[in-house]
Design an enzyme around this catalytic site. Structure first.
Site, PDB file in Angstrom:
ATOM      1  N   CYS A 113       0.821  -1.230   0.000  1.00  0.00           N
ATOM      2  CA  CYS A 113       0.000   0.000   0.000  1.00  0.00           C
ATOM      3  C   CYS A 113       0.845   1.266   0.000  1.00  0.00           C
ATOM      4  O   CYS A 113       0.351   2.341  -0.328  1.00  0.00           O
ATOM      5  CB  CYS A 113      -0.936   0.003   1.202  1.00  0.00           C
ATOM      6  SG  CYS A 113      -2.091  -1.364   1.119  1.00  0.00           S
ATOM      7  N   HIS A 258      -3.592   7.080   2.438  1.00  0.00           N
ATOM      8  CA  HIS A 258      -3.928   5.820   1.757  1.00  0.00           C
ATOM      9  C   HIS A 258      -5.343   5.413   2.141  1.00  0.00           C
ATOM     10  O   HIS A 258      -5.724   5.479   3.316  1.00  0.00           O
ATOM     11  CB  HIS A 258      -2.918   4.744   2.163  1.00  0.00           C
ATOM     12  CG  HIS A 258      -3.344   3.367   1.786  1.00  0.00           C
ATOM     13  ND1 HIS A 258      -3.674   3.014   0.498  1.00  0.00           N
ATOM     14  CD2 HIS A 258      -3.525   2.237   2.543  1.00  0.00           C
ATOM     15  CE1 HIS A 258      -4.023   1.738   0.475  1.00  0.00           C
ATOM     16  NE2 HIS A 258      -3.950   1.250   1.702  1.00  0.00           N
ATOM     17  N   ASN A 288     -10.223  -0.210  -1.377  1.00  0.00           N
ATOM     18  CA  ASN A 288      -8.766  -0.138  -1.201  1.00  0.00           C
ATOM     19  C   ASN A 288      -8.082  -0.702  -2.446  1.00  0.00           C
ATOM     20  O   ASN A 288      -8.058  -1.914  -2.643  1.00  0.00           O
ATOM     21  CB  ASN A 288      -8.374  -0.925   0.047  1.00  0.00           C
ATOM     22  CG  ASN A 288      -6.884  -0.892   0.328  1.00  0.00           C
ATOM     23  OD1 ASN A 288      -6.090  -0.470  -0.509  1.00  0.00           O
ATOM     24  ND2 ASN A 288      -6.500  -1.341   1.511  1.00  0.00           N
TER      25      ASN A 288
HETATM   26  O1  UT7 Z   1      -4.268  -1.274   2.988  1.00  0.00           O
HETATM   27  C1  UT7 Z   1      -3.683  -1.404   4.245  1.00  0.00           C
HETATM   28  C2  UT7 Z   1      -4.151  -2.572   4.907  1.00  0.00           C
HETATM   29  N1  UT7 Z   1      -5.499  -2.679   5.297  1.00  0.00           N
HETATM   30  C3  UT7 Z   1      -6.037  -2.019   6.320  1.00  0.00           C
HETATM   31  O2  UT7 Z   1      -5.487  -1.052   6.810  1.00  0.00           O
HETATM   32  C4  UT7 Z   1      -7.290  -2.554   6.920  1.00  0.00           C
HETATM   33  C5  UT7 Z   1      -7.257  -2.418   8.419  1.00  0.00           C
HETATM   34  N2  UT7 Z   1      -8.354  -3.083   9.105  1.00  0.00           N
HETATM   35  C6  UT7 Z   1      -9.650  -2.714   8.946  1.00  0.00           C
HETATM   36  O3  UT7 Z   1      -9.962  -1.857   8.147  1.00  0.00           O
HETATM   37  C7  UT7 Z   1     -10.671  -3.358   9.837  1.00  0.00           C
HETATM   38  O4  UT7 Z   1     -10.026  -4.079  10.842  1.00  0.00           O
HETATM   39  C8  UT7 Z   1     -11.670  -4.290   9.083  1.00  0.00           C
HETATM   40  C9  UT7 Z   1     -12.587  -3.474   8.195  1.00  0.00           C
HETATM   41  C10 UT7 Z   1     -10.894  -5.294   8.259  1.00  0.00           C
HETATM   42  C11 UT7 Z   1     -12.525  -5.037  10.080  1.00  0.00           C
HETATM   43  O5  UT7 Z   1     -13.215  -4.105  10.912  1.00  0.00           O
HETATM   44  P1  UT7 Z   1     -13.233  -4.300  12.499  1.00  0.00           P
HETATM   45  O6  UT7 Z   1     -14.087  -3.255  13.016  1.00  0.00           O
HETATM   46  O7  UT7 Z   1     -11.802  -4.355  12.969  1.00  0.00           O
HETATM   47  O8  UT7 Z   1     -13.959  -5.658  12.660  1.00  0.00           O
HETATM   48  P2  UT7 Z   1     -13.428  -7.016  13.314  1.00  0.00           P
HETATM   49  O9  UT7 Z   1     -12.339  -7.618  12.488  1.00  0.00           O
HETATM   50  O10 UT7 Z   1     -13.155  -6.797  14.759  1.00  0.00           O
HETATM   51  O11 UT7 Z   1     -14.704  -7.870  13.207  1.00  0.00           O
HETATM   52  C12 UT7 Z   1     -15.887  -7.564  13.946  1.00  0.00           C
HETATM   53  C13 UT7 Z   1     -16.928  -8.568  13.555  1.00  0.00           C
HETATM   54  C14 UT7 Z   1     -16.407 -10.010  13.598  1.00  0.00           C
HETATM   55  O12 UT7 Z   1     -17.451 -10.826  14.051  1.00  0.00           O
HETATM   56  P3  UT7 Z   1     -17.461 -11.377  15.552  1.00  0.00           P
HETATM   57  O13 UT7 Z   1     -16.192 -12.140  15.708  1.00  0.00           O
HETATM   58  O14 UT7 Z   1     -17.515 -10.132  16.413  1.00  0.00           O
HETATM   59  O15 UT7 Z   1     -18.693 -12.205  15.610  1.00  0.00           O
HETATM   60  C15 UT7 Z   1     -16.126 -10.292  12.151  1.00  0.00           C
HETATM   61  O16 UT7 Z   1     -16.191 -11.667  11.860  1.00  0.00           O
HETATM   62  O17 UT7 Z   1     -17.326  -8.311  12.200  1.00  0.00           O
HETATM   63  C16 UT7 Z   1     -17.216  -9.532  11.473  1.00  0.00           C
HETATM   64  N3  UT7 Z   1     -16.968  -9.217  10.076  1.00  0.00           N
HETATM   65  C17 UT7 Z   1     -17.958  -8.954   9.220  1.00  0.00           C
HETATM   66  N4  UT7 Z   1     -19.283  -8.894   9.379  1.00  0.00           N
HETATM   67  C18 UT7 Z   1     -20.028  -8.571   8.307  1.00  0.00           C
HETATM   68  C19 UT7 Z   1     -15.778  -9.140   9.429  1.00  0.00           C
HETATM   69  N5  UT7 Z   1     -15.990  -8.820   8.137  1.00  0.00           N
HETATM   70  C20 UT7 Z   1     -17.328  -8.704   7.978  1.00  0.00           C
HETATM   71  C21 UT7 Z   1     -18.155  -8.388   6.883  1.00  0.00           C
HETATM   72  N6  UT7 Z   1     -19.497  -8.332   7.095  1.00  0.00           N
HETATM   73  N7  UT7 Z   1     -17.675  -8.118   5.640  1.00  0.00           N
END
Ligand code: UT7
Length: 331
Positions: A113, A258, A288
């Site tokens: 990235c 980014h 992204n």
């Molecule tokens: O380009 C550089 C690299 N990338 C980034 O910088 C991305 C950095 N990370 C993020 O943007 C975020 O961490 C994410 C968008 C990937 C995830 O958001 P989050 O608020 O950190 O969610 P989480 O990983 O803590 O997940 C919360 C819940 C989980 O369910 P449980 O375990 O609480 O039941 C996930 O399984 O949301 C669930 N989840 C989803 N639910 C619906 C994860 N992806 C999805 C989805 N739809 N697409």
């Protein structure tokens, strides 16, 4: 010693729009979750027959036109991508041929990235050192073909997308203008927090049938860990550039972070104490696109008249590696 200024910019994204609702049919997700957790409403994914080099070429043609240049006036190409059309050679040489260029250097650079920021730093070093006067810098990715669109892939498939942006850097002797400072870092201790394990030369063959079945070629990410570092590293890096120049965040006319997650961009903005008018985001429309997010956004800003000569412009990125960095320039 000359410095580098941006002579022209361009961008290209695939025509196919993929809305959040398209994912909710095949995986347990929703438009509401994706919008509120990431800020993304839609993204662009290629259709069969479209290639990454096609996008890089279109973005380059626009940048050349904006700069009032012919392809033959380019001295070198720096092509940032981690998703080349082939394992080797990289996309740079294909772009060179499509542009009808002679045997100028076409360098592929893989810094995830942060690819575009790192590519600018290489182009700038060539220009400052007097080796080249006009360098094409491209950031381009096709992420859609390595996404797991089964229910298991919901935490990554909804985020990543395809696109390209380009900028032509040229030498100037005007004092105080152009690229003023870079800040670049890597930390391999976190390499496996965001990675594509295979294909890789560690394995023989580079990917076996059973590993393929296990989906090791999909992008894997510890989203929370990446998020935690990104919101800290990007503002820290912008501040390092500004401190070196004796400037304050309030003097920034335009910051392009980014585009990984709207919540990350908002935290970067807050950490630097910037107003909404100082920061540009477009993740809502493109998701992204890795090394392409910054040049796509920069081109949108240039074409919308959001940057004027004399403006202080900052670009900052964080990604897999971890790698991160910033550049500050006087437009
Ligand atoms: O380009 C550089 C690299 N990338 C980034 O910088 C991305 C950095 N990370 C993020 O943007 C975020 O961490 C994410 C968008 C990937 C995830 O958001 P989050 O608020 O950190 O969610 P989480 O990983 O803590 O997940 C919360 C819940 C989980 O369910 P449980 O375990 O609480 O039941 C996930 O399984 O949301 C669930 N989840 C989803 N639910 C619906 C994860 N992806 C999805 C989805 N739809 N697409």
């Amino acid at each position: 010693m000359p410095t580098s200024i941006v002579l022209g910019t361009g961008r290209a994204v695939p025509g196919r729009v993929v809305t959040n609702d398209e994912f909710s049919g095949s995986m347990d997700t929703s438009d509401e979750w994706i919008r509120t957790r990431t800020g993304i409403r839609e993204r662009r994914w290629i259709s069969p027959g479209e290639t990454g080099v096609d996008l890089g070429l279109e973005a380059t043609r626009q940048a050349l036109a904006a700069a009032g240049m012919q392809p033959g006036e380019l001295d070198a190409i720096i092509y940032a991508t981690i998703t080349p059309d082939h394992f080797l050679p990289g996309n740079g040489v294909y772009l060179q041929t499509r542009l009808g260029l002679g045997p100028i250097p076409a360098i592929d650079l893989r810094m995830q990235c942060a690819g575009f920021v790192y590519a600018l730093s290489v182009a700038d070093a060539f220009i400052r050192g007097g080796m080249y006067r006009r360098v094409l810098v491209v950031g381009q990715e096709i992420q859609s073909t390595r996404m797991d669109v089964s229910p298991k892939g919901r935490h990554t498939a909804v985020l990543f997308a395809d696109g390209a942006g380009a900028a032509i850097l040229g030498a100037t002797d005007e004092p105080g203008r152009g690229i003023l400072a870079f800040d670049l870092h890597s930390d391999g201790a976190f390499a496996e927090k965001l990675w594509v394990e295979e294909p890789g030369s560690l394995h023989n063959p580079t990917i076996s049938a059973d590993r393929y079945e296990a989906g090791t070629y999909f992008l894997q990410m510890d989203g929370k860990e990446v998020f935690r570092h990104a919101v800290h590293r990007m503002p820290e890096s912008v501040r390092t550039c500004l401190d070196r120049l004796g400037l304050a965040p309030s003097e920034i006319a335009l910051l392009i972070p980014h585009q990984a997650n709207m919540r990350i961009s908002e935290m970067v903005q807050r950490e630097l104490g910037l107003a909404d008018s100082q920061v540009y985001n477009n993740i809502e429309r493109y998701g992204n696109t890795t090394s392409a997010t910054i040049p796509i956004a920069l081109d949108e800003c240039v074409r919308a008249g959001r940057v004027a000569p004399g403006d202080l412009v900052a670009l900052t990125a964080f990604g897999s590696g971890f790698v991160w960095g910033s550049v500050v320039m006087r437009w």
